[in-house]
Design an enzyme around this catalytic site. Structure first.
Site, mmCIF file in Angstrom:
data_model
loop_
_atom_site.group_PDB
_atom_site.id
_atom_site.type_symbol
_atom_site.label_atom_id
_atom_site.label_comp_id
_atom_site.label_asym_id
_atom_site.label_seq_id
_atom_site.Cartn_x
_atom_site.Cartn_y
_atom_site.Cartn_z
ATOM 1 N N CYS A 238 4.103 -0.823 -12.368
ATOM 2 C CA CYS A 238 4.487 0.287 -13.248
ATOM 3 C C CYS A 238 5.710 -0.137 -14.050
ATOM 4 C CB CYS A 238 4.734 1.565 -12.459
ATOM 5 S SG CYS A 238 5.874 1.391 -11.086
ATOM 6 N N ALA B 5 0.781 -1.234 0.000
ATOM 7 C CA ALA B 5 0.000 0.000 0.000
ATOM 8 C C ALA B 5 0.818 1.292 0.000
ATOM 9 C CB ALA B 5 -0.945 0.006 1.205
ATOM 10 N N ALA B 6 2.004 1.283 0.600
ATOM 11 C CA ALA B 6 2.750 2.533 0.754
ATOM 12 C C ALA B 6 3.156 3.083 -0.610
ATOM 13 C CB ALA B 6 3.981 2.300 1.619
ATOM 14 N N PRO B 7 3.187 4.415 -0.782
ATOM 15 C CA PRO B 7 2.907 5.445 0.221
ATOM 16 C C PRO B 7 1.434 5.848 0.384
ATOM 17 C CG PRO B 7 3.708 6.471 -1.784
ATOM 18 C CD PRO B 7 3.700 4.988 -2.037
ATOM 19 N N GLY C 211 -1.325 6.495 -1.900
ATOM 20 C CA GLY C 211 -2.215 7.215 -2.820
ATOM 21 C C GLY C 211 -3.395 6.356 -3.270
ATOM 22 N N LYS C 212 -3.094 5.107 -3.598
ATOM 23 C CA LYS C 212 -4.167 4.207 -4.058
ATOM 24 C C LYS C 212 -5.059 3.788 -2.890
ATOM 25 C CE LYS C 212 -1.262 2.573 -7.844
ATOM 26 N NZ LYS C 212 0.071 3.026 -7.365
ATOM 27 N N ASP D 50 2.034 -2.938 4.231
ATOM 28 C CA ASP D 50 3.332 -2.833 3.573
ATOM 29 C C ASP D 50 4.337 -3.456 4.526
ATOM 30 O OD1 ASP D 50 4.121 -0.991 0.962
ATOM 31 O OD2 ASP D 50 5.849 -1.434 2.248
#
Lengths: 302, 166
Positions: free
Chosen positions: A230, A107-109, A111-112, A130
């Site tokens: 990504c 999950a970090a940081p 935004g999602k 995380d």
């Protein structure tokens, strides 16, 4: 950039692709609807003479005419959060409903995570996990700045995620936005590929397979797992899906994608993958003026 | 039973259910927001409150087992176990919009100074202590954060990482 030449067989208009990778990204934010509506945010930006442009596919995504969105009132109030346009995609594909139980496995940081929480109107439960304490502190800071109250933060290795601390048997939905070789963020961090090696890609692919496998196990039958990275490497994308399809009860499903994309590849350097991985989508920097991205939606069948 | 900095313990509903000295109850927390800022209990009807470490109260919009050993649960909300209870900047930004008491309205210049973390001499004829500092943005009042008003001075307690630079 030489690293990227391995993708020449996959990418149409490879010159345009390389040229896009060398340009910096537009300054894009997401409006945090937990704290303020899109219209009020726009009025506040106008009052500060900060220009913006809408994105047709998602009304909460705005391109700003400033490289420092942090120096605006909407940012101070936690109404906006800097998030690259294509990074807003996986939470949209996950499409959680209010009141559900959702895991953001890497999950970090945050935004999602924040976008998932907003799609759930800050109700239900989002477990943001995380394994790195430093990154978790950034996640906690962002979650609190954005006013999220439905997020529980855990620190576990996502490959062995235990549901015990949060008292659940299974999640309705899981997002695996996997750690990856990050080739797609070269527009944000031009030195990303300096350390690139095939052995790193292969190593991280093993970790990704473990995380996705555990995510599927932790999801109820009929639930949804979204897998995203990504990066462009099929070893980290389609090969990981192919592995999950072999080992777990799940199938790849199509999803609506408002951004221009290409199907997942079923063949790469002599390897053949399950034909359904073509339902995954690849996003290239020159098609939507974004970073590079990969996204797949899985339905859990057993 | 003791208080732990590693663990989230759910606040007891009322005094009768309290088994740890000095731990605030849900009832006290909700009443405090109402008394201090006029924010009624209905605003928190779906939330649970948790203590982690001495007096650090968190607000969470769901049920999880108590106690629970995890890294975070909702947001830090309030500091108790001190003479004057102190809300967090993030809690005031999230829940302070409906406040009807102890809100100090700042003009644009004062608002900028406040979010830079500066203390300012400002006239205020209300209560001393922790106030909600607010300003007008996009046509409506919006809470900026927590100010401490003492002796004619409004002190900004906006944490360093939450300040705005211009």
């Amino acid at each position: 950039m030489e690293v990227l030449s391995r993708y020449e067989p996959l990418v149409d208009d490879f010159e345009a692709f390389l040229a896009a990778c060398e340009r910096s990204l537009p300054s894009v934010v997401r409006v945090n609807t937990i704290k303020a509506g899109v219209e009020r945010t726009k009025r506040a930006l106008e009052a500060e003479d900060v220009g913006y442009r809408d994105r047709d596919w998602n009304p909460t995504v705005l391109e700003l005419d400033t490289n420092k969105p942090g120096n605006t009132w909407p940012y101070f109030h936690g109404w906006i959060h800097g998030q690259e346009e294509v990074s807003s995609l996986p939470a949209t594909v996950l499409s959680p409903d209010p009141g559900e139980r959702v895991l953001d496995a890497c999950a970090a940081p945050g935004g999602k995570t924040a976008q998932i929480a907003a799609l759930m109107d800050d109700t239900g439960l989002v477990v943001a996990n995380d394994n790195n304490l430093g990154r978790l502190s950034a996640l906690r800071f962002n979650a609190e700045r954005l006013g999220l109250t439905n997020v529980a933060v855990t620190r576990q290795d996502a490959r062995n995620f235990s549901l015990k601390p949060v008292g659940l048997d299974a999640f309705d939905r899981v997002l695996v936005d996997a750690p990856c070789s990050c080739e797609g963020i070269i527009r944000k961090r031009p030195d990303t590929l300096d350390e690139w090696s095939l052995s790193h890609v292969e190593g991280v692919s093993g970790v990704q397979k473990g995380i996705l496998k555990r995510a599927i196990q932790a999801t109820r039958e009929g639930g949804v797992v979204v897998y995203s990275t990504c990066t462009f490497a099929p070893e980290e994308n389609e090969a990981v899906l192919d592995h999950a399809l072999e080992e777990e009860d799940c199938r790849v499903v199509e999803f609506e994608t408002p951004l221009d994309s290409r199907p997942g590849v079923t063949e790469w350097q002599g390897e053949r993958y399950h034909e359904s991985v073509a339902k995954a989508r690849r996003y290239y920097p020159h098609h939507n003026d974004t970073g590079g991205f990969f996204c797949a939606k899985l339905e859990v069948t057993g | 039973m003791s208080n732990s900095g590693q663990r989230f313990d759910r606040l007891p509903e009322t005094d009768e259910e309290r088994d740890l000295d000095g731990r605030a109850t849900r009832e006290e927390v909700v009443e405090w927001w109402d008394e201090r800022f006029g924010i009624g209990s209905e605003k928190f009807a779906e939330h649970t409150f948790w203590e982690k470490g001495a007096g650090k109260i968190w607000i969470f919009h769901d049920e999880v087992p108590s106690p629970t050993e995890i890294e975070g649960l909702g947001m830090k909300f309030l500091r108790t176990r001190q003479e004057h209870w102190k809300p967090t900047t993030n809690a005031v930004q999230r829940f302070g919009r409906g406040a009807t008491r102890n809100v100090i309205d700042l003009d644009p210049e004062q608002a900028m100074a406040f979010v830079r973390g500066e203390d300012q001499e400002i006239e205020w004829d209300g209560d001393w202590g922790y106030l909600i500092a607010a300003h007008e943005i996009a046509g409506e009042r919006e809470p900026l954060g927590v100010g401490l008003y003492l002796h004619g001075e409004l002190r900004s307690v906006v944490p360093k990482g939450r300040r705005r630079e211009d």
